[in-house]
Scaffold this active site. Structure first.
Site, PDB file in Angstrom:
ATOM      1  N   GLU A   1     152.363  25.866 -10.578  1.00 54.94           N
ATOM      2  CA  GLU A   1     153.629  26.571 -11.439  1.00 54.94           C
ATOM      3  C   GLU A   1     154.385  27.613 -10.514  1.00 54.94           C
ATOM      4  O   GLU A   1     153.425  28.441 -10.111  1.00 54.94           O
ATOM      5  CB  GLU A   1     153.702  26.920 -12.905  1.00 54.94           C
ATOM      6  CG  GLU A   1     153.122  25.310 -13.242  1.00 54.94           C
ATOM      7  CD  GLU A   1     154.055  24.718 -13.298  1.00 54.94           C
ATOM      8  OE1 GLU A   1     155.404  24.995 -13.195  1.00 54.94           O
ATOM      9  OE2 GLU A   1     154.131  23.486 -13.683  1.00 54.94           O
TER      10      GLU A   1
ATOM     11  N   ARG B   1     148.349  22.718 -11.073  1.00 60.66           N
ATOM     12  CA  ARG B   1     149.418  22.512 -10.769  1.00 60.66           C
ATOM     13  C   ARG B   1     150.048  23.978  -9.869  1.00 60.66           C
ATOM     14  O   ARG B   1     149.815  25.435 -11.277  1.00 60.66           O
ATOM     15  CB  ARG B   1     150.781  22.531 -12.362  1.00 60.66           C
ATOM     16  CG  ARG B   1     150.386  21.347 -13.432  1.00 60.66           C
ATOM     17  CD  ARG B   1     151.520  20.220 -12.180  1.00 60.66           C
ATOM     18  NE  ARG B   1     150.722  19.104 -12.733  1.00 60.66           N
ATOM     19  CZ  ARG B   1     151.530  18.244 -13.921  1.00 60.66           C
ATOM     20  NH1 ARG B   1     152.272  18.210 -14.341  1.00 60.66           N
ATOM     21  NH2 ARG B   1     150.887  16.975 -14.524  1.00 60.66           N
TER      22      ARG B   1
ATOM     23  N   GLU C   1     157.859  19.486 -25.773  1.00 59.05           N
ATOM     24  CA  GLU C   1     156.733  18.288 -25.091  1.00 59.05           C
ATOM     25  C   GLU C   1     155.072  18.263 -24.848  1.00 59.05           C
ATOM     26  O   GLU C   1     154.596  19.216 -24.256  1.00 59.05           O
ATOM     27  CB  GLU C   1     157.024  17.999 -23.449  1.00 59.05           C
ATOM     28  CG  GLU C   1     157.168  16.713 -22.562  1.00 59.05           C
ATOM     29  CD  GLU C   1     156.885  17.037 -21.405  1.00 59.05           C
ATOM     30  OE1 GLU C   1     157.774  16.908 -20.967  1.00 59.05           O
ATOM     31  OE2 GLU C   1     155.825  16.766 -20.760  1.00 59.05           O
TER      32      GLU C   1
ATOM     33  N   ARG D   1     148.527  22.920 -24.164  1.00 65.25           N
ATOM     34  CA  ARG D   1     149.804  23.322 -24.751  1.00 65.25           C
ATOM     35  C   ARG D   1     149.895  21.616 -26.607  1.00 65.25           C
ATOM     36  O   ARG D   1     150.054  22.286 -27.055  1.00 65.25           O
ATOM     37  CB  ARG D   1     150.511  21.535 -23.802  1.00 65.25           C
ATOM     38  CG  ARG D   1     151.898  21.270 -23.844  1.00 65.25           C
ATOM     39  CD  ARG D   1     152.717  22.607 -23.569  1.00 65.25           C
ATOM     40  NE  ARG D   1     153.096  22.973 -22.390  1.00 65.25           N
ATOM     41  CZ  ARG D   1     154.279  21.794 -21.323  1.00 65.25           C
ATOM     42  NH1 ARG D   1     154.840  21.330 -22.173  1.00 65.25           N
ATOM     43  NH2 ARG D   1     154.358  22.110 -20.454  1.00 65.25           N
TER      44      ARG D   1
ATOM     45  N   SER E   1     153.593  13.129 -21.266  1.00 64.25           N
ATOM     46  CA  SER E   1     154.918  12.134 -21.857  1.00 64.25           C
ATOM     47  C   SER E   1     154.225  11.156 -20.588  1.00 64.25           C
ATOM     48  O   SER E   1     152.780  10.980 -20.491  1.00 64.25           O
ATOM     49  CB  SER E   1     155.653  12.395 -19.960  1.00 64.25           C
ATOM     50  OG  SER E   1     154.776  12.777 -19.123  1.00 64.25           O
TER      51      SER E   1
ATOM     52  N   ARG F   1     154.042  27.992 -21.688  1.00 63.20           N
ATOM     53  CA  ARG F   1     153.140  26.802 -22.327  1.00 63.20           C
ATOM     54  C   ARG F   1     153.811  26.323 -20.586  1.00 63.20           C
ATOM     55  O   ARG F   1     152.962  25.071 -20.059  1.00 63.20           O
ATOM     56  CB  ARG F   1     154.602  25.737 -22.750  1.00 63.20           C
ATOM     57  CG  ARG F   1     155.784  25.806 -21.997  1.00 63.20           C
ATOM     58  CD  ARG F   1     156.590  24.471 -22.695  1.00 63.20           C
ATOM     59  NE  ARG F   1     158.188  24.975 -22.076  1.00 63.20           N
ATOM     60  CZ  ARG F   1     158.704  23.589 -22.445  1.00 63.20           C
ATOM     61  NH1 ARG F   1     158.014  22.751 -23.603  1.00 63.20           N
ATOM     62  NH2 ARG F   1     159.387  22.532 -21.534  1.00 63.20           N
ATOM     63  N   HIS F   2     153.061  27.191 -19.426  1.00 69.45           N
ATOM     64  CA  HIS F   2     152.902  26.119 -18.692  1.00 69.45           C
ATOM     65  C   HIS F   2     151.600  27.243 -18.186  1.00 69.45           C
ATOM     66  O   HIS F   2     151.415  28.487 -17.309  1.00 69.45           O
ATOM     67  CB  HIS F   2     154.009  27.147 -16.850  1.00 69.45           C
ATOM     68  CG  HIS F   2     154.743  25.802 -17.153  1.00 69.45           C
ATOM     69  ND1 HIS F   2     155.485  26.329 -17.904  1.00 69.45           N
ATOM     70  CD2 HIS F   2     155.003  24.638 -16.733  1.00 69.45           C
ATOM     71  CE1 HIS F   2     157.110  25.046 -18.203  1.00 69.45           C
ATOM     72  NE2 HIS F   2     156.552  24.306 -17.573  1.00 69.45           N
TER      73      HIS F   2
END
Ligand code: 4AD
Length: 471
Positions: free
Chosen positions: A242, A240, A394, A445, A397, A248-249
């Site tokens: 980001e 990713r 989270e 995570r 998902s 948290r990324h």
């Protein structure tokens, strides 16, 4: 060959036995010309080794040699196990056994200054607070310093614990799914277009063709289900690009992905998530007590509450969650995604009301989900989707996917996806696709939140974030 003893095996029952160990010198304390104490470390364990000058066994040169060793040198120690006198309250509280050294060899000497000290890098906040009170100065190793010197930093007990837990977690994830006849798959990580929509992709040139690093195995795991595999899973890197620098990324993490045929309802996927993750949490708690203790010593955390009193995992709808937030006076954009702050707040409200840190939030508004998500049949403003939360953040998902070619194409276009870049994905729904759904979790995570840690970088061996590409 000779028999080597693992430091984990040392116990008071081994009193008077001879052992041979290999480890790194953590500390060297010369007491006099005749006595020196070494603490030797192996993985998460340490043992105190004592050299005392004695006729025929340990010479004064030997003691001098031991005292001259440098920290982190690798040594072989041969000696006899001794159990501290129970009348010595300090010693018997801090160590089970020590080794009275008979032979000591240096296998590989550390010749360089250490950029960080393992003991400094292992301290807890409690230690810092206590030191402050008593006016003692302790060296604080910042996160960037730790990460810049990760090869040394990884040697702390807490870090050994974190990666032990991570390994056990993946192992159990694989084992449990295999028992349920899920097939482990390995999808390509260089793909033609974005798999999740959005701009967070690393672009690259694939022999003249535009390509990108996979943001998830989403498209290919669905294509595999269309290819006749009813239940698949993958453990693999996810990329990713980001833009935000948060706790948290990461730009690269390990994705735990599942995709499966469903018979009637996406709740079948929620059921699997609940059963699987509860089983893994139980397993890690039962099998990683040493690792969890090592983590807890440096980063104290509350044990995770993941079950309701009736033994189930809590499920709430998005609307119920929003209602709880509104009642608590939190302002929320109608039918919008929850931001980190709202997630945390909801986690707190749920924890207070239901006494659990683990719950599934279902039926999200369709506009907050990726293009491939199935709208609810009774209200297309909502979707057959869910997120899973651990300690208010989270971790997963998931959703039912659209299996109808036309609706899928329409949704992709509506979400601004360049359908040309995913045409082979769309084509796999032609002949036709089964009803299916799945989920994706981020391993770092999950481990971060399971262990109550405050930063995802702690759970990545060599983290990749917007500012870090080395070591
Ligand atoms: O929510 P995400 O983006 O969902 C997907 O990738 C879907 N394809 C999953 C599915 O099967 N429907 O990512 C899934 C999980 C998140 O819940 C989070 O735990 C983690 O991956 N995650 C990240 N972890 C670390 N760094 C990042 N930048 C992450 N982005 C997502």
């Amino acid at each position: 060959g000779r028999t080597w003893t693992d430091l984990r095996e040392l116990s008071a029952e081994m009193k008077d036995k001879s052992v041979l160990i290999r480890g790194r010198v953590q500390t060297i304390r010369p007491m006099s010309k005749k006595i020196v104490f070494l603490v030797v470390r192996q993985n998460m364990s340490t043992v105190q080794c004592v050299l005392v000058v004695s006729k025929d066994i340990i010479s004064t040169q030997m003691v001098r040699f031991a005292a001259s060793l440098s920290k982190e040198s690798i040594v072989d120690v041969e000696g006899v196990i001794s159990v501290p006198d129970p009348k010595d309250p300090i010693k018997s509280a801090t160590q089970q056994v020590e080794i009275h050294v008979r032979k000591l060899y240096c296998v590989n000497r550390n010749m360089y200054n250490l950029p960080i000290n393992i003991e400094d890098a292992s301290r807890s906040e409690t230690e810092f607070k206590e030191a402050e009170k008593s006016g003692k100065q302790l060296v604080r190793v910042g996160q960037d310093t730790s990460l810049n010197n990760r090869v040394i930093d990884l040697r702390t007990a807490a870090n050994q614990g974190i990666f032990g837990v991570k390994s056990e977690f993946v192992n159990e994830f694989r084992r449990r799914l295999r028992l349920k006849k899920f097939v482990e798959i390995f999808t390509p990580k260089v793909i033609a277009g974005s798999s999740e929509g959005g701009a967070e992709v690393f672009k690259l040139d694939y022999k003249g063709q535009p390509a990108c690093l996979a943001q998830s195995p989403q498209l290919h795991k669905q294509m595999t289900v269309c290819g006749g595999f009813s239940r698949v899973f993958e453990v693999g890197p996810v990329f990713r690009a980001e833009n935000s620098y948060t706790h948290r990324h990461l730009c690269e993490f390990v994705g735990l992905d599942v995709e499966m045929e469903i018979m009637e309802h996406y709740y079948e996927v929620c059921d699997l998530v609940a059963e699987l993750f509860v089983a893994i949490f139980n397993h890690v708690n039962e099998n990683c007590s040493e690792e969890l203790e090592a983590i807890n010593r440096q980063y104290p955390f509350e044990p995770l509450k993941y079950l309701l009193p009736d033994g189930n995992v809590l499920r709430l709808t998005y609307d119920q969650g929003i209602e709880m937030l509104k009642e608590a006076g939190v302002k929320i954009e109608p039918m919008g995604d929850l931001n980190t702050e709202a997630e945390k707040k909801l986690g707190k409200l749920v924890s207070d009301k239901y006494n659990t840190d683990f719950y599934i939030l279902t039926r999200y508004p369709l506009n907050t989900r990726p293009f491939y998500t199935m709208p609810c049949h009774d209200n297309p403003d909502y979707s057959n989707s869910f997120d899973v939360f651990l300690r208010g953040e989270e971790i997963i998902s998931g959703a039912q996917r659209i299996h109808d070619l036309e609706i899928l194409t329409e949704r992709a276009e509506k979400c601004g996806i360049d359908v040309k870049t995913i045409s082979t994905y769309i084509d796999s729904f032609r002949h036709p696709a089964p009803l299916h759904g799945g989920f994706g979790a981020g391993l770092e995570r999950v481990v971060m939140l399971f262990c109550g840690l405050n930063n995802i970088r702690k759970c990545s061996l060599f983290p990749r974030d917007p500012q870090r590409l080395t070591p």
